[in-house]
Motif scaffolding. Sequence first.
Motif, PDB file in Angstrom:
ATOM      1  N   ASP A 138      42.301   1.075  27.081  1.00 41.64           N
ATOM      2  CA  ASP A 138      42.746   2.184  26.237  1.00 41.64           C
ATOM      3  C   ASP A 138      41.980   2.260  24.919  1.00 41.64           C
ATOM      4  O   ASP A 138      42.043   3.278  24.225  1.00 41.64           O
ATOM      5  CB  ASP A 138      44.243   2.064  25.951  1.00 41.64           C
ATOM      6  CG  ASP A 138      44.602   0.740  25.299  1.00 41.64           C
ATOM      7  OD1 ASP A 138      43.736  -0.162  25.254  1.00 41.64           O
ATOM      8  OD2 ASP A 138      45.741   0.592  24.819  1.00 41.64           O
ATOM      9  N   GLN A 139      41.248   1.178  24.561  1.00 48.62           N
ATOM     10  CA  GLN A 139      40.439   1.165  23.346  1.00 48.62           C
ATOM     11  C   GLN A 139      39.228   0.263  23.556  1.00 48.62           C
ATOM     12  O   GLN A 139      39.206  -0.548  24.483  1.00 48.62           O
ATOM     13  CB  GLN A 139      41.248   0.679  22.127  1.00 48.62           C
ATOM     14  CG  GLN A 139      42.269   1.675  21.613  1.00 48.62           C
ATOM     15  CD  GLN A 139      42.886   1.227  20.302  1.00 48.62           C
ATOM     16  OE1 GLN A 139      42.378   0.305  19.653  1.00 48.62           O
ATOM     17  NE2 GLN A 139      43.974   1.851  19.903  1.00 48.62           N
ATOM     18  N   ASP A 140      38.239   0.409  22.658  1.00 51.51           N
ATOM     19  CA  ASP A 140      37.092  -0.502  22.692  1.00 51.51           C
ATOM     20  C   ASP A 140      37.539  -1.903  22.298  1.00 51.51           C
ATOM     21  O   ASP A 140      38.448  -2.075  21.469  1.00 51.51           O
ATOM     22  CB  ASP A 140      36.007  -0.023  21.721  1.00 51.51           C
ATOM     23  CG  ASP A 140      35.469   1.347  22.090  1.00 51.51           C
ATOM     24  OD1 ASP A 140      35.785   1.822  23.196  1.00 51.51           O
ATOM     25  OD2 ASP A 140      34.739   1.938  21.272  1.00 51.51           O
ATOM     26  N   GLY A 141      36.870  -2.903  22.896  1.00 51.44           N
ATOM     27  CA  GLY A 141      37.236  -4.266  22.549  1.00 51.44           C
ATOM     28  C   GLY A 141      36.382  -5.286  23.266  1.00 51.44           C
ATOM     29  O   GLY A 141      35.330  -4.986  23.829  1.00 51.44           O
ATOM     30  N   VAL A 142      36.868  -6.541  23.225  1.00 55.02           N
ATOM     31  CA  VAL A 142      36.177  -7.673  23.852  1.00 55.02           C
ATOM     32  C   VAL A 142      37.195  -8.442  24.687  1.00 55.02           C
ATOM     33  O   VAL A 142      38.330  -8.676  24.256  1.00 55.02           O
ATOM     34  CB  VAL A 142      35.556  -8.603  22.786  1.00 55.02           C
ATOM     35  CG1 VAL A 142      34.917  -9.816  23.440  1.00 55.02           C
ATOM     36  CG2 VAL A 142      34.541  -7.851  21.947  1.00 55.02           C
TER      37      VAL A 142
END
Length: 363
Positions: free
Chosen positions: A177-181
């Motif tokens: 649902d979002q950018d991340g790692v």
Amino acid sequence: MRDSSGRWRCAVVVLALTPILAACEQEVAAPPQEPRQVRSVVIEERKAGETLTLTGRIEAEDEVPLAFRIGGRVLENNGKLGARVLSGDLVARLESQNEENQLRADAAALAAAEAQYTQARGHYERQKTLFRQGWATRATFEVAEKGLRTAASQVEAAQARLSAAEDLLGFTELRADQDGVYTAVGPAAGEVVQAGQMIVRVARQDGRDAVFDVPSQVIRGTPSDIEISVALADDPNVKVRGTVREVAPQADPVTRTFEVKVSLENPPESMRLGATVNGTIQMSEAPVIEIPAAALTRANQQPAVWVVDPAAFTVSLRPIEIKRFGENFIGVAGGLGSGDIVVTAGVQALHDGQKVRLIGNQP
């Protein structure tokens, strides 16, 4: 007879007074009590601005686990530890054969309901025309009207089931649902999972925290709005400022420390997730007086200490105000000053005005 009787009475009086006179003579001749030996410490104000350094780690400010809303067998899991993920990317997929079959069945049911509705509507229109022309009874018309409403309700129910089947089919795909790692990866392809079971954990890119395990006495003696300097353990030149964002409400059951999260201000790329950092805190802005915990006693249900008069070498009980408690030392907010001599051992055996001998000193 009179003289002998008088002499007898005098002898009796002398014999009766002899023990009393002897006791008085012994009391007068008792040697003075030796001063009690005690250990002591001379109070000194600790300099202001003492620093404390704690070791912690870098964590994501917002880290969330991603999971399927339904259970099933994992068909693929694209999560790789440390890899970046963008919003909308496919993370994992479940086998969807059952959901696809259910979708086809509900679509067929909707088509059948719509056909029945078309038939019921045609019948209703015919009965309506015949009723107006007088060729059909009201009862026949009302039956046709009821059949039309029933068919319409069946179409609405079939549409709802089809929409639910489409949602279930969509739930077989897990997307970010979002950018991340990725910070953790769960079940691999082939494993059967339950609804809500963690598939991957994603650290979102909107912030990073420095997390420290802090003793309780440090939390009590440090204001919540204090500024903290955070630097990399392997490169102290890389440092940023931070502020306390969150303090755990309960201590760790093993270490008895509290987890404190410090929000970092514009952290550099070198402060990667999991990196070891050192946090430096200014503990106090004013001089602090500390005494050993063994020196503390009570007077009238209030904390107090025994203070030695340096001229007469006698002790007196002095109430004090406690600022904070530590494992071995106690911070004093009032009642003592620099230069006071405080007894640190044997406090339970003293009484007010008692003469003492300081170990290593002569009275």
